[in-house]
Scaffold this motif. Structure first.
Motif, PDB file in Angstrom:
ATOM      1  N   CYS A 181       0.790  -1.247  -0.005  1.00 21.83           N
ATOM      2  CA  CYS A 181       0.108   0.019   0.096  1.00 21.83           C
ATOM      3  C   CYS A 181       0.824   1.231   0.173  1.00 21.83           C
ATOM      4  N   TYR A 230      -2.946   6.155  -0.621  1.00 21.70           N
ATOM      5  CA  TYR A 230      -4.371   5.763  -0.409  1.00 21.70           C
ATOM      6  C   TYR A 230      -5.116   7.218  -0.379  1.00 21.70           C
ATOM      7  N   PRO A 276     -13.636  -0.034  -1.305  1.00 20.32           N
ATOM      8  CA  PRO A 276     -14.810  -1.057  -1.122  1.00 20.32           C
ATOM      9  C   PRO A 276     -15.966  -0.896  -1.820  1.00 20.32           C
ATOM     10  N   VAL A 305     -13.013   2.293   4.897  1.00 23.47           N
ATOM     11  CA  VAL A 305     -12.414   0.962   5.643  1.00 23.47           C
ATOM     12  C   VAL A 305     -11.311   1.188   6.469  1.00 23.47           C
ATOM     13  N   PHE A 353      -7.661  -0.051   8.005  1.00 22.98           N
ATOM     14  CA  PHE A 353      -6.593  -1.208   7.604  1.00 22.98           C
ATOM     15  C   PHE A 353      -5.935  -1.439   9.062  1.00 22.98           C
ATOM     16  N   VAL A 408      -7.424  -5.663   6.115  1.00 26.58           N
ATOM     17  CA  VAL A 408      -8.658  -5.043   6.586  1.00 26.58           C
ATOM     18  C   VAL A 408      -9.115  -5.525   7.813  1.00 26.58           C
ATOM     19  N   ARG A 435     -12.359  -5.711  10.252  1.00 28.03           N
ATOM     20  CA  ARG A 435     -13.689  -5.536  10.050  1.00 28.03           C
ATOM     21  C   ARG A 435     -14.036  -4.911  11.222  1.00 28.03           C
ATOM     22  N   ILE A 479      -8.839 -10.026   2.930  1.00 33.89           N
ATOM     23  CA  ILE A 479     -10.292  -9.669   2.861  1.00 33.89           C
ATOM     24  C   ILE A 479     -11.076 -10.599   2.075  1.00 33.89           C
ATOM     25  N   PHE A 510     -13.661  -5.484  -2.411  1.00 34.11           N
ATOM     26  CA  PHE A 510     -13.050  -4.520  -3.112  1.00 34.11           C
ATOM     27  C   PHE A 510     -13.556  -4.301  -4.647  1.00 34.11           C
TER      28      PHE A 510
END
Length: 257
Positions: free
Chosen positions: A2, A5, A129, A135, A137, A176, A178, A203, A208
């Motif tokens: 990543c 973002y 998403p 979301v 991380f 991810v 939840r 995930i 996604f």
């Protein structure tokens, strides 16, 4: 992996999703890059009213993890990601995995598909998403202290093996967490690293969607909404094969050191 973002959700949605109160109105950020300040959520010292769980609080950290034992940051690589499979045992992340787990809210992340032909440009994607506007991380935090006593809070995003949806673009993706698992992930007092290993997995497929975007995102100076505008995908992507680098094609990063 990543490397860039975005965080675009309204403040009220961020508060409700993460169950936090102490947050100022953050402006939309379309192209968050390494070394920049990022919004994270940590477990506070006080307990929630009527609960034995700690309150959550928001804070800003530098995106680029710096272990406390580093003496000169100029001699240490920029750690924007931590591999979830090895973070528990790796010297750089071991203490943070035990004591300083965090959540990193996002509206989606950027990834690049690198073509077989090196003369061609990498195709950028905004991966968001399918349902919802935000979301979280999994992340790690460390406070680095310099010789003169100044301190910098730093953080990294944990990554895991890409699921089938993302593997056509890249072999890694952010972990991810939840919403129902936020408290367990942030609880570093009763939940040891081995107790949260089950949360550090890809995930579900279908969570996604990947939107092809232009290479404007490659430059951190481009911070407008136009970087999210969809473009025609350059080619039908074959399954991603690692080329020996996880570095996004970006430049002009800021530095807090």
């Amino acid at each position: 992996m990543c490397g860039h973002y975005a965080l675009l959700a309204r403040t009220d949605l961020i508060k409700a999703f993460l169950d936090i109160l102490d947050i100022e109105d953050p402006p939309p950020r379309y192209n968050i890059a390494p070394t920049q300040p990022i919004l994270v959520v940590v477990a506070g010292e006080k307990q929630e009213p009527g609960s034995n769980l700690p309150e959550r609080r928001a804070m800003l950290v530098r995106w680029g993890f710096m272990p406390g034992w580093v003496k000169d940051p100029r001699d240490f690589p920029l750690l924007i990601n931590a591999r979830s499979e090895t973070a528990i045992g790796k010297a750089s992340f071991r203490a943070a995995m035990r004591h300083r787990r965090i959540l990193v809210p996002a509206s989606g992340f950027f990834e690049w598909r690198r073509p077989e032909d090196k003369s061609e440009k990498a195709q950028a994607y905004f991966i968001r998403p399918k349902k919802g506007e935000i979301v979280a991380f999994a992340g790690l935090m460390e406070t680095w202290s310099s010789a003169d006593g100044s301190e910098v809070d730093t953080g990294a995003i944990l990554t895991t093996k890409a699921n089938a949806d993302i593997s056509r673009i890249h072999d890694r993706m952010p972990v991810v967490i939840r919403q129902e698992d936020f408290s367990r992930w942030l609880d570093c007092k009763t939940q040891e690293p081995r107790d949260v290993v089950d949360l550090m997995k890809p995930i579900d497929e279908g969570f996604f969607e990947a939107i092809p975007v232009s290479d404007k995102v490659n430059k951190v100076a481009n911070m407008g909404a136009d970087i999210l505008e969809p473009v025609e995908e350059r080619a039908d992507p074959a399954p991603y094969e690692k080329k020996g680098t996880d570095t996004p094609p970006s430049s002009g990063q800021l530095s807090l050191f």
